[in-house]
Design a protein around this motif. Sequence first.
Motif, PDB file in Angstrom:
ATOM      1  N   GLY A 154       0.821  -1.218   0.000  1.00 38.05           N
ATOM      2  CA  GLY A 154       0.000   0.000   0.000  1.00 38.05           C
ATOM      3  C   GLY A 154       0.848   1.257   0.000  1.00 38.05           C
ATOM      4  O   GLY A 154       0.534   2.230  -0.685  1.00 38.05           O
ATOM      5  N   PHE A 155       1.947   1.248   0.753  1.00 40.95           N
ATOM      6  CA  PHE A 155       2.831   2.423   0.762  1.00 40.95           C
ATOM      7  C   PHE A 155       3.547   2.588  -0.568  1.00 40.95           C
ATOM      8  O   PHE A 155       3.765   3.722  -1.023  1.00 40.95           O
ATOM      9  N   VAL A 156       3.900   1.494  -1.211  1.00 40.25           N
ATOM     10  CA  VAL A 156       4.510   1.579  -2.548  1.00 40.25           C
ATOM     11  C   VAL A 156       3.499   2.161  -3.536  1.00 40.25           C
ATOM     12  O   VAL A 156       3.834   3.006  -4.378  1.00 40.25           O
ATOM     13  N   LEU A 157       2.248   1.738  -3.422  1.00 37.55           N
ATOM     14  CA  LEU A 157       1.198   2.288  -4.281  1.00 37.55           C
ATOM     15  C   LEU A 157       1.026   3.787  -4.033  1.00 37.55           C
ATOM     16  O   LEU A 157       0.847   4.562  -4.979  1.00 37.55           O
ATOM     17  N   GLU A 158       1.074   4.209  -2.785  1.00 39.62           N
ATOM     18  CA  GLU A 158       1.006   5.640  -2.470  1.00 39.62           C
ATOM     19  C   GLU A 158       2.188   6.405  -3.087  1.00 39.62           C
ATOM     20  O   GLU A 158       2.028   7.505  -3.588  1.00 39.62           O
ATOM     21  N   PHE A 159       3.367   5.807  -3.026  1.00 44.22           N
ATOM     22  CA  PHE A 159       4.564   6.426  -3.611  1.00 44.22           C
ATOM     23  C   PHE A 159       4.356   6.662  -5.105  1.00 44.22           C
ATOM     24  O   PHE A 159       4.616   7.760  -5.616  1.00 44.22           O
ATOM     25  N   PHE A 160       3.873   5.650  -5.815  1.00 42.16           N
ATOM     26  CA  PHE A 160       3.625   5.818  -7.242  1.00 42.16           C
ATOM     27  C   PHE A 160       2.470   6.778  -7.516  1.00 42.16           C
ATOM     28  O   PHE A 160       2.472   7.476  -8.535  1.00 42.16           O
ATOM     29  N   ALA A 161       1.485   6.820  -6.636  1.00 42.62           N
ATOM     30  CA  ALA A 161       0.364   7.756  -6.821  1.00 42.62           C
ATOM     31  C   ALA A 161       0.841   9.194  -6.724  1.00 42.62           C
ATOM     32  O   ALA A 161       0.356  10.068  -7.459  1.00 42.62           O
ATOM     33  N   ILE A 162       1.798   9.459  -5.871  1.00 46.14           N
ATOM     34  CA  ILE A 162       2.307  10.827  -5.721  1.00 46.14           C
ATOM     35  C   ILE A 162       3.204  11.204  -6.889  1.00 46.14           C
ATOM     36  O   ILE A 162       3.161  12.323  -7.395  1.00 46.14           O
ATOM     37  N   LEU A 163       4.017  10.258  -7.355  1.00 45.60           N
ATOM     38  CA  LEU A 163       4.984  10.572  -8.414  1.00 45.60           C
ATOM     39  C   LEU A 163       4.439  10.441  -9.833  1.00 45.60           C
ATOM     40  O   LEU A 163       5.078  10.888 -10.768  1.00 45.60           O
ATOM     41  N   ALA A 164       3.273   9.843 -10.009  1.00 45.56           N
ATOM     42  CA  ALA A 164       2.722   9.679 -11.351  1.00 45.56           C
ATOM     43  C   ALA A 164       2.363  11.047 -11.932  1.00 45.56           C
ATOM     44  O   ALA A 164       1.793  11.910 -11.243  1.00 45.56           O
ATOM     45  N   ARG A 165       2.695  11.234 -13.202  1.00 48.49           N
ATOM     46  CA  ARG A 165       2.346  12.498 -13.866  1.00 48.49           C
ATOM     47  C   ARG A 165       0.862  12.508 -14.197  1.00 48.49           C
ATOM     48  O   ARG A 165       0.329  11.531 -14.735  1.00 48.49           O
ATOM     49  N   PRO A 166       0.191  13.621 -13.905  1.00 44.08           N
ATOM     50  CA  PRO A 166      -1.225  13.692 -14.276  1.00 44.08           C
ATOM     51  C   PRO A 166      -1.384  13.749 -15.791  1.00 44.08           C
ATOM     52  O   PRO A 166      -0.589  14.386 -16.481  1.00 44.08           O
ATOM     53  N   LYS A 167      -2.396  13.082 -16.287  1.00 45.13           N
ATOM     54  CA  LYS A 167      -2.651  13.098 -17.732  1.00 45.13           C
ATOM     55  C   LYS A 167      -3.250  14.431 -18.120  1.00 45.13           C
ATOM     56  O   LYS A 167      -4.135  14.960 -17.442  1.00 45.13           O
ATOM     57  N   ALA A 168      -2.795  14.991 -19.202  1.00 50.63           N
ATOM     58  CA  ALA A 168      -3.245  16.319 -19.644  1.00 50.63           C
ATOM     59  C   ALA A 168      -4.595  16.281 -20.303  1.00 50.63           C
ATOM     60  O   ALA A 168      -5.251  15.453 -20.608  1.00 50.63           O
TER      61      ALA A 168
END
Length: 100
Positions: free
Chosen positions: A86-100
Amino acid sequence: MRDEPVKKIADTTPVAPKTAPTRAFATEPVRRDSAAALPFGRQNYTLMLAGIGVILAGFFIMSLDKEEFGFGFLGLTLGPLVVMGGFVLEFFAILARPKA
């Protein structure tokens, strides 16, 4: 000669009243690009909520362990691995670029 004191003459120049500085008002609010204004997109928030759900599920799994002090498989192995996922998923959720 005798020194006479100098008489001070009152300054009679007109003084303009002090006014508060004014600022120009825009007729239309400034619009920013919506992608640049928000740091996270819909995908980021969805992944964050999923990560929180996975973390809570991991803690729930740890609470299901019937061994004394949680020293069984669920409390020592499976639950902590799910929480870490779950923490790894949170890490990727924060670093993922938002789609334009």
